[in-house]
Design a protein around this motif. Structure first.
Motif, mmCIF file in Angstrom:
data_model
loop_
_atom_site.group_PDB
_atom_site.id
_atom_site.type_symbol
_atom_site.label_atom_id
_atom_site.label_comp_id
_atom_site.label_asym_id
_atom_site.label_seq_id
_atom_site.Cartn_x
_atom_site.Cartn_y
_atom_site.Cartn_z
ATOM 1 N N PHE A 18 0.814 -1.219 0.000
ATOM 2 C CA PHE A 18 0.000 0.000 0.000
ATOM 3 C C PHE A 18 0.848 1.270 0.000
ATOM 4 C CE2 PHE A 18 -3.006 -3.029 2.129
ATOM 5 C CZ PHE A 18 -3.914 -3.078 1.086
ATOM 6 N N SER A 28 -2.030 2.273 -3.520
ATOM 7 C CA SER A 28 -1.860 3.414 -2.611
ATOM 8 C C SER A 28 -3.070 4.344 -2.685
ATOM 9 C CB SER A 28 -0.578 4.171 -2.955
ATOM 10 O OG SER A 28 -0.475 5.351 -2.191
ATOM 11 N N THR A 74 -9.827 4.458 3.141
ATOM 12 C CA THR A 74 -9.575 4.802 4.550
ATOM 13 C C THR A 74 -9.840 6.277 4.845
ATOM 14 O OG1 THR A 74 -7.221 5.156 4.077
ATOM 15 C CG2 THR A 74 -7.895 2.960 4.816
ATOM 16 N N GLU A 125 -11.846 0.527 5.609
ATOM 17 C CA GLU A 125 -10.621 -0.232 5.827
ATOM 18 C C GLU A 125 -10.345 -1.078 4.586
ATOM 19 O OE1 GLU A 125 -8.684 -3.315 9.129
ATOM 20 O OE2 GLU A 125 -10.830 -2.861 9.151
ATOM 21 N N LEU A 126 -9.072 -1.145 4.200
ATOM 22 C CA LEU A 126 -8.643 -1.991 3.082
ATOM 23 C C LEU A 126 -7.490 -2.855 3.567
ATOM 24 C CD1 LEU A 126 -8.730 -2.828 0.115
ATOM 25 C CD2 LEU A 126 -7.202 -0.909 -0.412
ATOM 26 N N LYS A 127 -7.667 -4.160 3.541
ATOM 27 C CA LYS A 127 -6.616 -5.070 3.994
ATOM 28 C C LYS A 127 -6.486 -6.232 3.022
ATOM 29 C CE LYS A 127 -9.857 -7.261 7.239
ATOM 30 N NZ LYS A 127 -10.123 -7.598 8.660
ATOM 31 N N TYR A 174 -6.126 2.663 -1.219
ATOM 32 C CA TYR A 174 -6.079 2.681 0.247
ATOM 33 C C TYR A 174 -6.550 4.039 0.782
ATOM 34 C CZ TYR A 174 -4.282 1.972 4.967
ATOM 35 O OH TYR A 174 -4.169 1.853 6.333
ATOM 36 N N ASP A 175 -6.088 5.135 0.144
ATOM 37 C CA ASP A 175 -6.488 6.478 0.588
ATOM 38 C C ASP A 175 -7.978 6.712 0.362
ATOM 39 O OD1 ASP A 175 -3.962 7.062 1.412
ATOM 40 O OD2 ASP A 175 -3.384 8.188 -0.376
#
Length: 483
Positions: free
Chosen positions: A429, A447, A454, A460-462, A450-451
């Motif tokens: 990420f 990246s 979140t 949430e990103l996992k 993810y922004d």
């Protein structure tokens, strides 16, 4: 004795006075003169310390020379010393007047208070002796006793005065030390103020440079985001072309069929066969409904493409997350198929129908889903190449699953690709980090995704991944969005 400075000359005079004192007869007169010399010496020392000596130095030296002259005169005149005695008294009382009238000489008052009783008794004794010598003879012993008490008073006062002088000197030294410390502190304070100003100027300059750099980075980030968006738009183009072709084909086909039906209906109407004409009209209506349906489908695809391509307004709106996921799954797959006709994969969906519309920015979340699906297709494609090279069978599979959870909605994008190595799992990420070869990716997709999740949606990103040769190999990205 070495004579150099005026202080040394004072010592010479005092020494000369003491030697002369041994050879004279009028002890009282010489004693008073010597006391005058002591007072003059003390005055000179005090004035020198106060920086006022230049104004009074000449007068003090005149008094010193007069004292020496009186002592010499007393020694010369022997028995007839009345002139020297009264001159001595005159000199002492003149000095006394000077001390009590000049503010520069106030520091000599304690010494005067110590010597005054003795000099006063001497003066009274000389006056009595001059007026009535017989009476003086009868009271000489009283004068002697008075002189003794005056001497005791003088010694006591001098001791007290000396102690006070030491205390005052100590206090003066302390004050001087404090003054030095204050000056040092002020100097340091001024130096620190200069350093603070310089440092503040430096920090201000650095702040301006950082702000400029930040603005440049923001500009570069915007350009990279636009580039990434255009790259994802390129991925969508082929899929959209394939997707839009289907409803257009339906529209064209049903239009042709409807034209033929209308021609037949006109023929039946000309023959007066109304029942057959109505049946044909019903068929035309059904075709028109299908044309309308597929026309709306094409319109939705075009609107979705436009929405994806334009800048995000960051305004959230209620969105059917199942429909969004299904649309981007098909668009991503057909986009890849358009570029590589040999690619094929099993698409799986499992949508939770209990999920209601949730407030999101559709184009932003769509980009995230698009990016994750594109990565999934890339992963299974790479693994397929390796498996074919190894002569092994492999069925690429990509699935997208939605599920209602207590915290909101969960979207899972799964693939059975090669998986992500554990040592780089925590880096995926990070901006510009990519495992793809040069030219295959910018390293911004995950990246930015993810922004978006979140920061833009408080979600949430996992990632969950397995890297081995078993059937469970693969990667799952989990998006969690609040309702």
């Amino acid at each position: 004795m070495k004579v150099g400075t005026k202080k040394d000359i004072f010592g010479v005079y005092c020494y000369f006075a003491c030697i002369t004192f041994l050879n004279i007869t009028n002890v009282v007169m010489v004693l008073q003169t010597i006391l005058t010399l002591i007072i003059l010496s003390q005055l000179r020392k005090t004035l020198k310390t106060a920086g006022l000596l230049s104004k009074w130095d000449k007068l003090i030296w005149t008094g010193v020379f007069l004292c020496i002259a009186l002592i010499v005169l007393n020694s010369i005149l022997k028995e007839n010393v009345q002139i020297a005695i009264w001159l001595s008294h005159a000199l002492f009382f003149s000095l006394l007047y000077l001390i009590f009238t000049q503010k520069e000489f106030l520091s000599a008052k304690p010494l005067i208070y110590a010597l005054l009783p003795l000099t006063a008794i001497n003066f009274i004794e000389d006056v009595v002796k001059a007026v009535d010598h017989d009476f003086y003879k009868s009271t000489e012993d009283y004068f002697g006793t008075a002189v003794m008490f005056a001497v005791v008073w003088m010694i006591a006062m001098l001791i007290i005065n000396n102690k006070q002088k030491k205390e005052l000197e100590n206090e003066r030294l302390k004050n001087e030390e404090k003054e030095k410390e204050y000056k040092i502190t002020e100097t340091l304070k001024a130096a620190l103020e200069v350093q603070v100003k310089e440092r503040t100027a430096e920090l201000t300059r650095q702040k301006e440079e950082l702000e400029q750099t930040l603005n440049e980075l923001k500009s570069a980030q915007s350009q990279l985001i636009q580039s990434e968006k255009m790259a994802s738009l390129g991925e969508l183009t082929a899929g959209i072309a394939h997707e839009i072709q289907n409803p257009l084909n339906f529209v064209n086909n049903f239009s042709e069929v409807s034209k033929e039906l209308l021609d037949e209906m006109k023929a039946e109407m000309d023959m007066g066969n109304g029942e057959a004409a109505r049946d044909l009209a019903d068929d035309v209506i059904q075709n028109l409904e299908k044309i309308n349906h597929h026309g709306k489908r094409a319109d939705a695809i075009v609107k979705g493409m436009l929405q994806h391509s334009r800048a995000s307004s960051n305004e959230k709106e209620p969105v059917d997350i199942n429909a969004l996921c299904d649309e981007y799954l098909r668009l991503s797959y057909h986009g890849l198929r358009a570029k590589d006709k040999s690619f094929n994969a099993t698409l799986k969906t499992d949508f939770d129908d209990s999920i209601k519309k949730i407030n999101i920015v559709p184009q932003d979340v769509g980009r995230v889903i698009m990016n994750l699906l594109t990565n999934a297709f890339y992963a299974v494609t790479e693994k397929k190449v390796d498996m074919i090279a190894a002569g092994l069978k492999y069925e690429p599979s990509v699935s997208i699953i939605t599920k209602k959870v207590p915290e909101g909605v969960e979207i899972r994008v799964c693939d059975n690709g090669k998986g992500i190595p554990e040592e780089i799992k925590e880096k995926i990420f990070q901006p510009f980090f990519t495992t793809k070869p040069t030219g295959k990716g910018t390293g911004l997709g995950l990246s930015l995704s993810y922004d978006i999740i979140t920061k833009g949606h408080n979600g949430e990103l996992k990632v969950e991944t397995k890297e081995n040769d078993s059937e469970n190999t693969g990667t799952t990205f989990i998006i969690s969005l609040p309702e």
